[in-house]
Design a protein around this motif. Structure first.
Motif, PDB file in Angstrom:
ATOM      1  N   TRP A 120       0.833  -1.206   0.000  1.00 37.23           N
ATOM      2  CA  TRP A 120       0.000   0.000   0.000  1.00 37.23           C
ATOM      3  C   TRP A 120       0.863   1.250   0.000  1.00 37.23           C
ATOM      4  N   ASP A 121       1.776   1.321   0.930  1.00 40.22           N
ATOM      5  CA  ASP A 121       2.610   2.520   1.070  1.00 40.22           C
ATOM      6  C   ASP A 121       3.456   2.794  -0.172  1.00 40.22           C
TER       7      ASP A 121
ATOM      8  N   PRO B 209      -1.026   5.331  -2.531  1.00 41.52           N
ATOM      9  CA  PRO B 209      -1.280   6.780  -2.422  1.00 41.52           C
ATOM     10  C   PRO B 209      -0.977   7.546  -3.707  1.00 41.52           C
TER      11      PRO B 209
ATOM     12  N   SER C  47      -7.139  11.439   1.125  1.00 42.41           N
ATOM     13  CA  SER C  47      -7.007  11.331   2.578  1.00 42.41           C
ATOM     14  C   SER C  47      -8.214  10.622   3.194  1.00 42.41           C
TER      15      SER C  47
ATOM     16  N   GLU D  65      -7.711   6.915   2.591  1.00 42.75           N
ATOM     17  CA  GLU D  65      -6.685   6.397   3.501  1.00 42.75           C
ATOM     18  C   GLU D  65      -7.236   6.261   4.922  1.00 42.75           C
TER      19      GLU D  65
ATOM     20  N   ARG E 201      -9.504   3.232   5.187  1.00 45.17           N
ATOM     21  CA  ARG E 201      -8.718   1.985   5.322  1.00 45.17           C
ATOM     22  C   ARG E 201      -8.215   1.822   6.751  1.00 45.17           C
ATOM     23  N   ASP E 202      -7.685   2.885   7.310  1.00 37.33           N
ATOM     24  CA  ASP E 202      -7.166   2.807   8.682  1.00 37.33           C
ATOM     25  C   ASP E 202      -8.261   2.415   9.663  1.00 37.33           C
TER      26      ASP E 202
END
Length: 286
Positions: free
Chosen positions: A78-79, A83, A143, A146, A149-150
């Motif tokens: 992912w990282d 993004p 954002s 993201e 997902r978190d």
């Protein structure tokens, strides 16, 4: 190595059947071909008099784990990729939506607005966000994805969450209804003002003494003379042309642009239940 792996994208457009046509499908496929393959599907509105509510969905495909933030390999994937890739795709698709509607407007065609943009992360979660004016994607779309997902991976959204709507469906519908009412009030006010101005103009015209000459009273327009003569001979006068039937496209209603309050989020679960999550408080309110 993980940085070289990229997702693939498919665009799904759910278009109100009042706007759907074979020509539109061809136009959409041609316009978005440089971004991703597209599939256009007609949808039926529950209320034929309601504004159109089209949706553009970005279907993300990657044959490698990337979603689970608790898994080291997936998190690295992912990282390394998501993004930047999502930001690029959001920009490309949003820019194409705007450009296509600019072309349609200049050609005298009705717009093809999208009320919602969605990102379908495989079997993990679909994140839907209301678009901004002109169907532009929200500036914080990345954002929000993201954060979704978190929250999902941390278990905050709860077991079985399949869809997140920003704002919640109920909140968005209430905001749209308020915008429609405000627009109607403004239209009524403008109409009342126009009627008042017309009335004042009529009164002013009546206050002027008419001056007519004998010639102007006795004069008959040639077309009127022909009709009168035909009536004298017993023939019916030429009928006035009937007004054309209103075009079906004229029945399409578009909601006015309004600034969306995205505080309340809607979380939908596999069993169909929906809960409201306050993003400012970070907690459910029901």
């Amino acid at each position: 190595m993980t940085a070289t792996i990229r997702p693939s994208l498919i665009l799904n457009m759910d278009v109100d059947e009042r706007q759907y046509s074979d020509d539109l499908v061809a136009e959409v496929k041609r316009s978005y071909s440089y971004v991703a393959p597209s599939v256009v599907v007609p949808v039926t509105s529950a209320d034929a008099e309601a504004p159109v509510e089209n949706t553009i969905r970005l279907v993300v495909r990657m044959h490698r784990p990337y979603w689970d933030a608790n898994d080291t390999v997936a998190c690295e994937q992912w990282d390394a990729v998501m993004p930047k890739w999502l930001k690029n795709m959001f920009y490309k698709v949003s820019s194409t939506v705007t450009a296509c509607n600019d072309v349609r407007r200049k050609a005298g065609q009705e717009p093809l607005p999208y009320a919602w943009m969605e990102v379908e992360f495989g079997d993990n979660l679909t994140v839907a966000q209301a678009t901004e004016a002109g169907s532009a994607f929200p500036s914080d779309a990345l954002s929000v994805a993201e954060k979704a997902r978190d929250l999902a991976c941390a278990g905050v959204l709860g077991e079985g969450a399949v869809r997140l709507s920003v704002p919640s469906r109920a909140s968005w519908e209430a905001q749209r209804a308020a915008a429609l009412e405000a627009a109607q009030t403004e239209d009524d006010s403008l109409a009342d003002g126009a009627c008042e101005s017309a009335g004042e103009a009529a009164e002013a015209a009546e206050s002027v003494e008419p001056v007519e000459s004998i010639e102007s009273v006795e004069a008959v327009e040639p077309a009127d003379a022909v009709d009168d003569a035909a009536a004298i001979e017993g023939e019916p006068a030429a009928a006035e042309p009937e007004a054309a039937a209103p075009d079906e496209a004229s029945k399409v209603v578009f909601a006015p642009a309004f600034e969306v309050d995205r505080t309340l989020w809607g979380v939908e679960y596999a069993d169909g239940t929906v809960r409201t999550f306050d993003s400012a408080e970070g907690a459910f309110i029901d």
